[in-house]
Design a protein around this motif. Structure first.
Motif, PDB file in Angstrom:
ATOM      1  N   LEU A 231     -48.182  36.221  19.444  1.00  0.00           N
ATOM      2  CA  LEU A 231     -47.478  35.527  20.526  1.00  0.00           C
ATOM      3  C   LEU A 231     -46.847  36.523  21.495  1.00  0.00           C
ATOM      4  O   LEU A 231     -46.764  36.247  22.698  1.00  0.00           O
ATOM      5  N   GLU A 232     -46.413  37.675  20.993  1.00  0.00           N
ATOM      6  CA  GLU A 232     -45.883  38.711  21.882  1.00  0.00           C
ATOM      7  C   GLU A 232     -47.002  39.448  22.598  1.00  0.00           C
ATOM      8  O   GLU A 232     -46.892  39.796  23.782  1.00  0.00           O
ATOM      9  N   LEU A 233     -48.098  39.705  21.887  1.00  0.00           N
ATOM     10  CA  LEU A 233     -49.210  40.452  22.484  1.00  0.00           C
ATOM     11  C   LEU A 233     -49.876  39.679  23.615  1.00  0.00           C
ATOM     12  O   LEU A 233     -50.470  40.271  24.514  1.00  0.00           O
ATOM     13  N   ALA A 234     -49.782  38.346  23.564  1.00  0.00           N
ATOM     14  CA  ALA A 234     -50.403  37.508  24.603  1.00  0.00           C
ATOM     15  C   ALA A 234     -49.452  37.252  25.762  1.00  0.00           C
ATOM     16  O   ALA A 234     -49.631  36.287  26.513  1.00  0.00           O
ATOM     17  N   ALA A 235     -48.460  38.118  25.951  1.00  0.00           N
ATOM     18  CA  ALA A 235     -47.411  37.907  26.955  1.00  0.00           C
ATOM     19  C   ALA A 235     -47.992  37.585  28.326  1.00  0.00           C
ATOM     20  O   ALA A 235     -48.861  38.289  28.833  1.00  0.00           O
ATOM     21  N   GLY A 236     -47.515  36.493  28.901  1.00  0.00           N
ATOM     22  CA  GLY A 236     -47.964  36.069  30.221  1.00  0.00           C
ATOM     23  C   GLY A 236     -49.238  35.259  30.207  1.00  0.00           C
ATOM     24  O   GLY A 236     -49.653  34.737  31.247  1.00  0.00           O
ATOM     25  N   GLY A 237     -49.880  35.141  29.036  1.00  0.00           N
ATOM     26  CA  GLY A 237     -51.166  34.454  28.947  1.00  0.00           C
ATOM     27  C   GLY A 237     -51.076  33.108  28.254  1.00  0.00           C
ATOM     28  O   GLY A 237     -50.037  32.428  28.276  1.00  0.00           O
ATOM     29  N   THR A 238     -52.183  32.722  27.639  1.00  0.00           N
ATOM     30  CA  THR A 238     -52.307  31.417  26.993  1.00  0.00           C
ATOM     31  C   THR A 238     -52.756  31.609  25.553  1.00  0.00           C
ATOM     32  O   THR A 238     -53.671  32.388  25.281  1.00  0.00           O
ATOM     33  N   VAL A 239     -52.121  30.906  24.638  1.00  0.00           N
ATOM     34  CA  VAL A 239     -52.491  30.947  23.221  1.00  0.00           C
ATOM     35  C   VAL A 239     -53.044  29.586  22.817  1.00  0.00           C
ATOM     36  O   VAL A 239     -52.402  28.560  23.055  1.00  0.00           O
TER      37      VAL A 239
END
Length: 477
Positions: A231-239
């Motif tokens: 969740l941190e690595l996908a910062a600014g994106g969509t999970v």
């Protein structure tokens, strides 16, 4: 009385709209090109515009900005015979009130115009220039189809893509739920950042928390260094939380907090960290049944399903099978990208099958057939055997069961005196039988065709006026 402008190069469409809306008391002007329509818009005030996409000269969507300058906040309804996701997105982003795909039912189209006139319209699109750009898509990573079911799906994606709310995507295995999630991401404001699908069912229950939220060094055996979670690595994106229905109850509480408060607490840490991601979730499991059984939290369900999207199974959009098969065959061809064609007997076989594995099964079948055909025309015998999870005898068994039900109904009806000697034409045995079987058939076909009466009449094999009469007769309008 309202003034409505119809811009379409098909005279029959303009005439039909003019007659129908005129009967409703509206004043209708028509134009065959965007340029002619803009000239009319400059000279007289308009309350609504119905605008075709494919026009001689300037296309409809490119002309929407110019129309908006002249009609202000008046609703613009886009119509086209070539519906795909990109066209729907462009229309919605440009501020279209609604989107209709030809051939549309005139009653349905007029109802959209009437609704637009009644509620008015405030421009919601085109405020973010980033939303107007078309995403870069690999040919194999796009949603394909022009059926009524897919047009409804495209419209839902177009509506929710520009927002940041959670989306719950449901549908059977193989329908393309991840493609829907990817389309939402690629047409939204986060398109330039990470799209991260996480298959929760593939993670060990003991590892899900550490994978999603991260961990501190020494928090458990083998944790030799700090590690950020997904969740941190996908910062600014969509999970994309795939297979959300398989998440253990204990983890559901932590996911709910992450979605509600936009924060994640690594394993071994007491301090939550802010996260900036959009949450999408997908499942092929019946979450309502899982909630009833106490296996899925209601609060997480309602938080995820702010905007639910159901992906239709392939059997409910068989009209899309030929174009899907052609696409997959093109991708599987040794001369990838070269135009391919499908034989009529192959199309007949493809549209006959139940496709219980949905689009995934169709793709696998076409890829296998392409290998067997060895560069030649793909024939029906090149396809793998049809998969029937319920057994090959299911169809014939259902037919026999229906025949027995009809026979029992007829026997019971014949016991009634009026069935033998009808007192009037409306009470004949045949009319009684039709009154039993026609309504459910009509409802089912209409539902499958998205409420489009023209397509429903064509599918049934009757004239549209005959369908209208039957719907009125059974009170189905």
């Amino acid at each position: 009385m309202s003034r409505v402008l119809i811009v379409d190069d098909e005279a029959s469409i303009c005439w039909a709209f003019g007659e129908y809306l005129g009967d409703l008391g509206h004043e209708v002007a028509v134009a065959a090109t965007a340029e002619e329509g803009l000239d009319l818009a400059r000279r007289q005030p308009l309350d609504a515009v119905v605008l075709d996409v494919r026009l001689p000269g300037i296309d409809g969507i490119s002309a929407m900005g110019a129309f908006r300058e002249h009609v202000g906040a008046a609703p613009i309804i886009v119509i086209t015979a070539f519906g795909n996701l990109d066209t729907v997105i462009r229309a919605m982003d440009a501020g279209a009130f609604d989107y209709l795909v030809k051939p549309f039912d005139l009653d349905q189209a007029a109802a959209v115009v009437q609704r637009a006139l009644e509620i008015g319209w405030t421009i919601a699109g085109a405020s973010d220039p980033a939303l107007g750009r078309e995403p870069e898509e690999r040919p194999s990573n796009r949603l394909i189809g022009s059926s009524a079911a897919m047009q409804a799906l495209f419209k839902q994606i177009a509506l929710v893509a520009a927002t940041d709310v959670p989306v719950l995507i449901t549908g059977e295995s193989g329908t393309g739920k991840e493609l829907v999630a990817r389309a939402i991401h690629e047409h939204g404001r986060r398109r330039g950042r990470t799209f991260l699908p996480v298959c929760l069912a593939a993670l060990s229950p003991g590892l899900i928390e550490g994978e999603l939220f991260g961990h501190l060094r020494g928090s458990f055996t083998g944790a030799n260094q700090d590690r950020k979670g997904l969740l941190e690595l996908a910062a600014g994106g969509t999970v994309l939380l795939d297979e959300i229905g398989d998440v253990p109850l204990g983890m559901q509480v932590k996911l709910l907090r992450a979605i509600e408060h936009r924060e994640a607490t690594p394993v071994g840490d007491a301090r939550p960290r802010p996260i900036d991601v959009r949450f999408l979730a997908a499942t092929n499991r019946p979450l309502t049944e899982l909630m009833a059984a106490g296996q899925f939290r209601e609060d997480l369900f309602f938080r995820l399903s702010v905007f639910p999207i159901h992906v239709p199974p392939l059997r409910e959009r068989l009209d899309d099978v030929p174009v899907l098969a052609k696409h997959f065959l093109t991708m599987a061809s040794p001369r990838q990208g070269q135009e391919v064609s499908l034989r009529d007997d192959l199309i007949d076989e493809l549209t006959r099958r139940p496709w219980l594995g949905n689009v995934r099964e169709l793709r696998n079948a076409i890829e296998r057939a392409a290998i067997v055909a060895r560069g030649g025309p793909v024939l029906p015998e090149h396809l793998p055997p049809s998969i029937d999870l319920h057994g090959r005898g299911a169809e014939s068994s259902n037919a026999r069961g229906l025949e027995e039900v009809i026979a029992r109904w007829t026997e019971n009806a014949l016991k009634e005196p009026e069935a033998v000697e009808p007192s009037n034409e409306e009470s004949t045995l045949y009319d009684q039988f039709l009154a039993q079987v026609e309504p459910p058939m009509l409802r089912t076909v209409l539902r499958r065709q998205g409420g489009n009466k023209a397509l429903a009449a064509q599918r049934i094999g009757i004239h549209r006026s005959t369908l209208r009469q039957k719907l009125r007769k059974y009170g189905l309008e």
